[in-house]
Motif scaffolding. Structure first.
Motif, PDB file in Angstrom:
ATOM      1  N   THR A 162       2.612 -16.053  14.126  1.00 23.01           N
ATOM      2  CA  THR A 162       3.049 -16.572  12.839  1.00 23.01           C
ATOM      3  C   THR A 162       4.229 -17.494  13.091  1.00 23.01           C
ATOM      4  O   THR A 162       5.110 -17.162  13.867  1.00 23.01           O
TER       5      THR A 162
ATOM      6  N   CYS B 229       6.556 -13.726  14.606  1.00 24.62           N
ATOM      7  CA  CYS B 229       5.781 -12.503  14.700  1.00 24.62           C
ATOM      8  C   CYS B 229       4.515 -12.776  15.490  1.00 24.62           C
ATOM      9  O   CYS B 229       3.856 -13.783  15.262  1.00 24.62           O
TER      10      CYS B 229
ATOM     11  N   VAL C 149      10.155 -16.723  10.605  1.00 25.72           N
ATOM     12  CA  VAL C 149      10.000 -15.510  11.392  1.00 25.72           C
ATOM     13  C   VAL C 149       9.190 -15.800  12.651  1.00 25.72           C
ATOM     14  O   VAL C 149       8.468 -16.781  12.715  1.00 25.72           O
TER      15      VAL C 149
ATOM     16  N   CYS D 226       5.476 -17.775  -0.185  1.00 25.29           N
ATOM     17  CA  CYS D 226       4.063 -17.513   0.082  1.00 25.29           C
ATOM     18  C   CYS D 226       3.922 -16.336   1.033  1.00 25.29           C
ATOM     19  O   CYS D 226       4.910 -15.824   1.544  1.00 25.29           O
ATOM     20  N   GLY D 227       2.701 -15.901   1.243  1.00 27.33           N
ATOM     21  CA  GLY D 227       2.455 -14.801   2.165  1.00 27.33           C
ATOM     22  C   GLY D 227       1.379 -15.172   3.169  1.00 27.33           C
ATOM     23  O   GLY D 227       0.445 -15.909   2.838  1.00 27.33           O
ATOM     24  N   ALA D 228       1.520 -14.665   4.388  1.00 30.06           N
ATOM     25  CA  ALA D 228       0.498 -14.882   5.420  1.00 30.06           C
ATOM     26  C   ALA D 228       0.199 -13.542   6.064  1.00 30.06           C
ATOM     27  O   ALA D 228       1.106 -12.857   6.508  1.00 30.06           O
ATOM     28  N   HIS D 229      -1.064 -13.180   6.079  1.00 33.99           N
ATOM     29  CA  HIS D 229      -1.429 -11.843   6.538  1.00 33.99           C
ATOM     30  C   HIS D 229      -2.562 -11.924   7.558  1.00 33.99           C
ATOM     31  O   HIS D 229      -3.437 -12.768   7.435  1.00 33.99           O
ATOM     32  N   THR D 230      -2.513 -11.025   8.512  1.00 38.08           N
ATOM     33  CA  THR D 230      -3.540 -10.999   9.547  1.00 38.08           C
ATOM     34  C   THR D 230      -4.039  -9.577   9.662  1.00 38.08           C
ATOM     35  O   THR D 230      -3.250  -8.673   9.911  1.00 38.08           O
TER      36      THR D 230
ATOM     37  N   ARG E 222      10.241 -10.776   1.888  1.00 36.89           N
ATOM     38  CA  ARG E 222      10.724 -12.129   1.638  1.00 36.89           C
ATOM     39  C   ARG E 222      12.156 -12.327   2.148  1.00 36.89           C
ATOM     40  O   ARG E 222      12.531 -13.381   2.636  1.00 36.89           O
TER      41      ARG E 222
ATOM     42  N   PRO F 114      -6.940  -7.922  11.635  1.00 35.65           N
ATOM     43  CA  PRO F 114      -8.116  -7.865  12.499  1.00 35.65           C
ATOM     44  C   PRO F 114      -8.538  -6.421  12.782  1.00 35.65           C
ATOM     45  O   PRO F 114      -7.694  -5.532  12.879  1.00 35.65           O
TER      46      PRO F 114
ATOM     47  N   GLU G  98      -1.869  -5.515  12.500  1.00 38.11           N
ATOM     48  CA  GLU G  98      -1.869  -6.144  11.179  1.00 38.11           C
ATOM     49  C   GLU G  98      -0.507  -6.792  10.927  1.00 38.11           C
ATOM     50  O   GLU G  98       0.525  -6.185  11.204  1.00 38.11           O
ATOM     51  N   LEU G  99      -0.535  -8.010  10.420  1.00 39.72           N
ATOM     52  CA  LEU G  99       0.712  -8.684  10.045  1.00 39.72           C
ATOM     53  C   LEU G  99       0.676  -8.932   8.546  1.00 39.72           C
ATOM     54  O   LEU G  99      -0.324  -9.403   8.016  1.00 39.72           O
ATOM     55  N   LYS G 100       1.777  -8.600   7.866  1.00 37.18           N
ATOM     56  CA  LYS G 100       1.861  -8.834   6.423  1.00 37.18           C
ATOM     57  C   LYS G 100       3.178  -9.557   6.194  1.00 37.18           C
ATOM     58  O   LYS G 100       4.236  -8.925   6.227  1.00 37.18           O
ATOM     59  N   ILE G 101       3.130 -10.839   6.019  1.00 39.61           N
ATOM     60  CA  ILE G 101       4.355 -11.619   6.132  1.00 39.61           C
ATOM     61  C   ILE G 101       4.662 -12.429   4.879  1.00 39.61           C
ATOM     62  O   ILE G 101       3.825 -13.186   4.400  1.00 39.61           O
ATOM     63  N   TYR G 102       5.872 -12.245   4.373  1.00 41.50           N
ATOM     64  CA  TYR G 102       6.289 -12.958   3.168  1.00 41.50           C
ATOM     65  C   TYR G 102       7.541 -13.806   3.386  1.00 41.50           C
ATOM     66  O   TYR G 102       8.148 -14.254   2.427  1.00 41.50           O
ATOM     67  N   ALA G 103       7.980 -13.980   4.635  1.00 37.45           N
ATOM     68  CA  ALA G 103       9.143 -14.837   4.891  1.00 37.45           C
ATOM     69  C   ALA G 103       8.712 -15.904   5.883  1.00 37.45           C
ATOM     70  O   ALA G 103       7.866 -15.645   6.739  1.00 37.45           O
ATOM     71  N   ASP G 104       9.262 -17.119   5.750  1.00 33.98           N
ATOM     72  CA  ASP G 104       8.714 -18.196   6.574  1.00 33.98           C
ATOM     73  C   ASP G 104       9.399 -18.361   7.920  1.00 33.98           C
ATOM     74  O   ASP G 104       8.793 -18.760   8.875  1.00 33.98           O
TER      75      ASP G 104
ATOM     76  N   LEU H  93       3.598 -20.742   7.824  1.00 35.50           N
ATOM     77  CA  LEU H  93       4.133 -20.598   6.470  1.00 35.50           C
ATOM     78  C   LEU H  93       4.957 -21.822   6.134  1.00 35.50           C
ATOM     79  O   LEU H  93       5.745 -22.286   6.959  1.00 35.50           O
TER      80      LEU H  93
ATOM     81  N   GLY I 177       7.561 -22.797   3.299  1.00 41.03           N
ATOM     82  CA  GLY I 177       8.324 -22.310   2.152  1.00 41.03           C
ATOM     83  C   GLY I 177       8.387 -20.800   2.165  1.00 41.03           C
ATOM     84  O   GLY I 177       7.692 -20.126   2.927  1.00 41.03           O
ATOM     85  N   ASN I 178       9.221 -20.265   1.288  1.00 43.82           N
ATOM     86  CA  ASN I 178       9.534 -18.843   1.347  1.00 43.82           C
ATOM     87  C   ASN I 178       9.015 -18.060   0.151  1.00 43.82           C
ATOM     88  O   ASN I 178       9.519 -17.019  -0.200  1.00 43.82           O
TER      89      ASN I 178
END
Lengths: 477, 247, 373
Positions: free
Chosen positions: A419, C310, C308, A396-400, C273, A402, C300-306, A391, A393-394
């Motif tokens: 992450t 995880c 971190v 945006c979103g990153a999702h996994t 966030r 599987p 599953e990872l759902k991440i909105y903060a940088d 990631l 910046g703060n």
């Protein structure tokens, strides 16, 4: 954001120009008549038209999928043009190609003139709905390799096309595959005969130019027993305020001991910094490893498009067959990517490897979605998956996401995901050695992606590295 | 020449440097010694421009340039090199690529021509040989999986290639055996010239057996409380810092 | 006190497989059964004791076998959107209600839910656990029974700042039963919820935990072992929501499957966030001991903060035959070698259980399971 900053941001997309050329377009909207027109335009045999119409009727009854982590205003499928092509007669040889088109590809860094072309790479150039040129066809035909526009293959090699078209991605597979099956315009057809190693890299360069036009190319690659081929795909589009739809289908078939390597550098126009415009990229790519010890390897670097929805997959039927998926997906500004792969293990001792690197910056959303499925028949199957997200910046979103399903005790599945962000001390270390902030970010991101980039053919790898750095400009600061 | 005038710096609310004055003329090597928490590392980070350190007072000039106004990369281009106490790992980034990118970034800023891959490799190989390192060093990822000694050697390799005018060694000797210590010392000594200066920050005297300083400064409580010849280091080794803190 | 059964609901209230959250667990077999009201039931001769204060529910009613006073039960106002919790809310008539005042260490208690009867029946218990600031409590939670029933408990947990709850659950329901437990934990700053489940019983089970970390430095540790054989279906599903900075979550889930058993683990880590410096870790591993066992994992990872850290990992495979051989070559009989390796495999998850009695309970349950193989 000030106007000048916007210019700066959009100026980063180098391929945003338009080509001014007389085009032939069908009327807006989609109907059976349009499907018939497309088929007639390409002088297709009756079976092809029937196939298209069947797909169209199927599509009418289907619904757009909604499970991906993306959002967009509804697409008005009746507001699109489904066919746009340069008005001039289809050129017979490179010498007949409209000089304006040659200049366009020159500007994109893809000289079509064989003397100037990249050594060892044959190119099929697709411009909106048609293939405008295919280079090195004669060289290739000497070794028995067929490399031509799919529309031509339908006429020239009907047995091969009928046998394999829709055999990997059936028309009912999904909404966009059904739409593509009804209206696909052009794309590449490749057949590598038994025992032949394709003597050069094959490549298709897709260019969307016309306004309000969807692009629906279809590619079919067949590697017969012990054949091998490396295929590259590149794509760009002009900068426009509107969203344009790209719904392609790619089917790969690998027979006994055949190897297909399919590499993509996807750089469709991503939209501007405020999320205006950009391509909606809904693509179905799948390979079938039908033969023993066959291998299909997907490598993708996805930096473009407003929306990317694509899951290049492998169906591992043949005993000992191998599937690979190497992916870098970078999103910035308002881009959304939901991409990954499916590895379906059916045959014994099949193996698959998934390496996915997602980079999110700006206000973007980036999702890895993947399925590893080991059927009861797949004794001795192996999968290794590594998915990493970065990631920047703060906002945006990153999702996994599987999905791992195993029904065979002798199979072994391993999955890892992490992450992280670019650490301050990494940036500082690089800067204290003289690198600028942006160069440092570029270097670290390229390092993060190294395991994927090394899978690309040389020229593409260099291009992809530059693209990653350029796509991130302005994201750190 | 490096000139530090009345330098005050803090991390958050905590004042660490409380008025450091120091001049290092070209051609000289100065050592800074001091107990833990004296501000040694803070001084090196302030000089190289790391975020998180706020300079509240004072000035730093290097060859008459206002150092504090420069970004870290511009300090590197100006010739200031910081050898890290804990070199950072860069996964996936090849050492050769990193070194060439850094060398060319600095050369560009200095108005020198960039080196192509072939020319660079020649220079890098020679430097590697000088430091008795294995050639596969260039192929490995920056500091990833390096031993403590290898990381320090890598710092010396970078220093040799970037050709700084001022090197700051931040406890480069910590955790090194004698052989590695000698390599660090050789790296610094090889650069000794009328146009090179170094600031050797160390907790222990033993590094100074190999890099003999012209001047030794004692940093305690954010201030330099004593300066003297190399003999001062021996005195500190024998008696410790305790007697000095009151001064 | 009547406990309404399943007949009051129509099938549409049940989560169907087309819901993404239920893609691996099909409740059709449950929907096909007419559940009636639970009979009075009888307390089994040997109720788990452990020498702790205990609350005992027999067929959904508070039993005189309890040593804890009968809690008051107030009607349920369900505000969540979980279908099973909604069904529970319509039917629940009893449950454990505990409120530990600020700063009090309430020690350990035992919660026993037992069900038995002739005709199929349903039990919907509603437990409410509240720990005041800095309070602490350990709950050893055992679900057992005989016959065909549907146990659908919901436990709502609220931990105020600095509170610590250890929740050890042994799901040893009747092999003919459906055990669908929903646990929701709301965790304030500096508070910690530590959960361990041993999932051994039920024909079809799902343990669904939603842990929400609401204040800084809150923690949730959700560990489980699933031991399933024959045609059992076990589903361990977790959602950990990091809604505040500097929180930590840890999950280690181990599944051992034999016969035609099917194991499911779904684990989602959500990072808002605002939740910088999140430390989230999740590991799911499965051993397939038979040809027809199946494991489905969806981490599953759902991440909105940088800023971190995880990660998740997953493996599915068989016992390592090289290891088995190594042990045998050192003189250990094959069955014992396998048992040893499986115990070692489970240990990562089990080692989180520090409470001595709870640990002994789980070890005994695991040994019993292994002997029954």
């Amino acid at each position: 954001m000030s106007a000048s900053m916007q210019e700066l941001a959009s100026a980063k997309y180098q391929y945003g120009f338009t080509t001014d050329i007389l085009m032939e377009e069908f009327p807006r909207g989609l109907s059976e008549d349009i499907v018939r027109l497309i088929s007639a335009k390409k002088s297709e045999p009756a079976w092809m038209l029937e196939w298209r119409l069947k797909a169209y009727r199927l599509w009418l009854r289907m619904e757009e999928p909604d499970w991906a982590h993306i959002s967009h205003p509804p697409i008005d499928y009746n507001d699109l043009y489904y066919y746009a092509a340069p008005a001039r007669e289809q050129p017979k040889s490179l010498d007949d190609v409209d000089p304006e088109l040659l200049r366009t590809y020159e500007k994109l860094g893809i000289p079509l003139n064989e003397r100037a072309a990249l050594a060892g790479v044959a190119v099929d150039a697709v411009f909106d709905s048609v293939s405008v040129a295919t280079t090195f066809r004669e060289t290739l035909s000497k070794s028995g390799v067929i490399f031509c526009p799919l529309s031509e293959a339908v006429r020239e090699y009907p047995e091969l096309v009928r046998k394999y078209l829709g055999s990997v991605v059936p028309m009912h597979d999904n909404y966009f595959a059904a739409l593509n099956s009804a209206v696909f315009s052009d794309g590449s057809f490749v057949y590598i005969p038994k025992g032949v190693r394709c003597p050069m890299e094959l490549s298709t360069y897709f260019r969307i130019n016309a306004r309000n036009t969807g692009q629906f190319e279809r590619t079919l690659i067949i590697a017969d027993d012990e054949a091998s081929v490396s295929y590259l795909e590149g794509c760009t589009a002009p900068m426009r305020d509107e969203n344009q739809l790209h719904a392609a289908v790619v089917e790969l078939v690998a027979l006994d001991s055949a190897k297909i390597k399919y590499s993509t550098v996807q750089n469709w126009y991503p939209g501007d910094a405020d999320g205006r415009g950009g391509i909606y990229n809904f693509v179905t790519k799948r390979g079938a490893c039908r033969g023993r010890d066959s291998k299909i390897s997907w490598t993708q670097v996805e930096t473009g498009s407003a929306i990317t929805w694509k899951y290049p997959s492998c169906v591992l039927l043949g005993e000992g067959s191998v599937g690979e998926f190497y992916s870098v997906a970078l999103t910035n500004n308002h881009q959304q990517a939901d991409t990954g792969t499916k590895m379906i293990h059916i045959g014994r001792n099949t193996t698959s490897t998934i390496i996915s690197k997602g980079i999110s910056a700006g206000k973007s959303d980036n999702t890895y979605r993947g399925l590893v499925k080991i059927l009861a028949s797949a004794s001795g199957a192996r999968n290794f998956t590594q998915c990493d997200s970065l990631l920047i910046g703060n906002e945006c979103g990153a999702h996994t996401v599987p999905y791992i399903e195993s029904r065979n005790a002798s199979a072994k599945v391993e999955h890892e995901a992490t992450t992280s962000k670019i650490a301050e001390d990494q940036l500082f270390y690089c800067r204290s050695r003289g690198l600028s902030q942006e160069d440092a970010v570029g270097l670290i991101v390229n390092g993060f992606c190294k395991d994927v980039l090394k899978e690309l053919p040389m020229e593409f790898a260099v291009e992809a590295q530059k693209l990653l750095s350029v796509s991130l400009e302005g994201s750190v600061g | 020449m490096l000139e530090i005038k009345n330098l005050h710096a803090r991390i958050g609310d905590k004042e660490i440097l409380k008025g450091v004055n120091l001049t290092v003329p070209d051609g000289e090597i100065h050592a800074i010694m001091g107990p833990n928490g004296a501000g040694k590392s803070t001084l090196s980070y302030v000089l190289s421009g790391r975020d998180g350190y706020e300079v509240t007072q004072g000035e730093v000039f290097y060859n008459s340039q206002d150092v504090l106004a420069l970004a870290p990369e511009d300090r590197a281009a100006a010739g200031i090199f910081l050898a890290f106490q804990y070199p950072v790992e860069l996964p996936g980034v090849g050492n050769a690529n990193f070194l060439r990118t850094a060398v060319n970034a600095v050369r560009r800023k200095r108005g020198e021509a960039e080196m192509d891959a072939v020319a660079f490799l020649k220079v890098a190989r020679a430097a590697i040989k000088n430091l008795s390192m294995k050639e596969d060093f260039l192929k490995r990822n920056v500091n990833v999986g390096f031993s403590g000694g290898e990381k320090k050697r890598n710092e010396m390799l970078q220093m040799a290639l970037l050709q700084p005018g001022l090197a700051i060694l931040d406890e480069t000797d910590s955790g090194l055996d004698i052989d590695a210590l000698k390599i660090v010392a050789d790296g610094v000594n090889a650069l000794r010239s009328a146009r090179f200066a170094a600031l050797v920050i160390t907790h222990y005297q033993r590094l100074l057996d190999y890099i003999v300083p012209d001047v030794v400064h004692v940093l305690v409580g954010g201030r330099i409380i004593r300066s003297g010849s190399a003999a001062l280091a021996l005195e500190l080794e024998a008696h410790g810092y305790t007697g000095l803190e009151a001064a | 006190m009547a406990i309404p059964g399943w007949k009051r609901h129509d099938m549409t209230a049940l989560p169907l497989k087309k819901l993404e959250a239920w893609r691996y667990t099909d409740l059709t077999p449950l929907a096909e059964i007419n559940f009636s009201e639970a009979g009075l039931g009888v307390a089994p001769a040997a109720l788990p004791d452990l020498g702790l204060p205990r609350a005992v529910f027999i067929n959904g009613r508070y039993s005189h076998a309890s040593t804890l006073p009968m809690p008051e039960f107030s009607p349920v106002h369900e505000t969540g959107d979980l279908p099973l919790a909604q069904i529970n809310a319509e039917s629940a008539q009893a449950g454990l209600t505990i409120d530990v005042p600020d700063g009090v260490d309430a020690g350990a208690i035992l919660l026993v839910s037992h069900a038995s009867g002739e005709a199929p029946f349903a039990v919907h218990l509603r437990h409410r656990i509240h720990l005041g600031r800095g309070a602490s409590l350990t709950i050893i939670d055992i679900a057992k029974g005989d016959g065909l029933y549907w146990h659908n408990p919901v436990m709502d947990i609220r931990l105020e700042a600095g509170a610590k709850l250890a929740h050890y659950r042994l799901q040893d329901e009747s092999r003919a039963a459906f055990g669908l437990a929903t646990i929701r934990a709301h965790i304030e700053a500096g508070a910690a919820y530590e959960h361990f489940s041993a999932i051994i019983g039920a024909r079809l089970s799902r343990t669904e935990i939603h842990a929400t970390l609401m204040g800084e430095e809150a923690a949730a540790h959700l560990n489980a072992v699933q031991l399933l054989n024959r045609e059992q279906h076990g589903d361990f599903t977790t959602v950990v929501a990091h809604r505040a900075p500097c929180c930590a979550s840890r999950q280690t889930v181990k599944s051992v499957l034999s016969g035609l058993a099917r194991g499911v683990f779904q684990g989602r880590i959500e990072v808002d966030r605002i939740a910088q410096k999140t430390d989230g870790y999740q590991m799911s591993q499965a051993l397939l001991l038979s040809e027809h066992a199946e494991m489905d994992i969806k981490p599953e990872l759902k991440i909105y903060a940088d800023d971190v850290k995880c990660s998740h990992g997953a493996t599915i495979g068989a016992l390592d035959e090289d290891q088995v051989f190594y042990l045998r070559s050192r003189g250990i009989p094959e069955a014992q070698a396998r048992a040893l390796l499986i115990r070692a495999f489970l240990d990562d998850a089990l080692s989180a259980v520090r409470h001595v009695q709870a640990r002994a309970l789980f070890e005994a349950a695991i040994d019993t399971w292994w002997v029954s193989q």
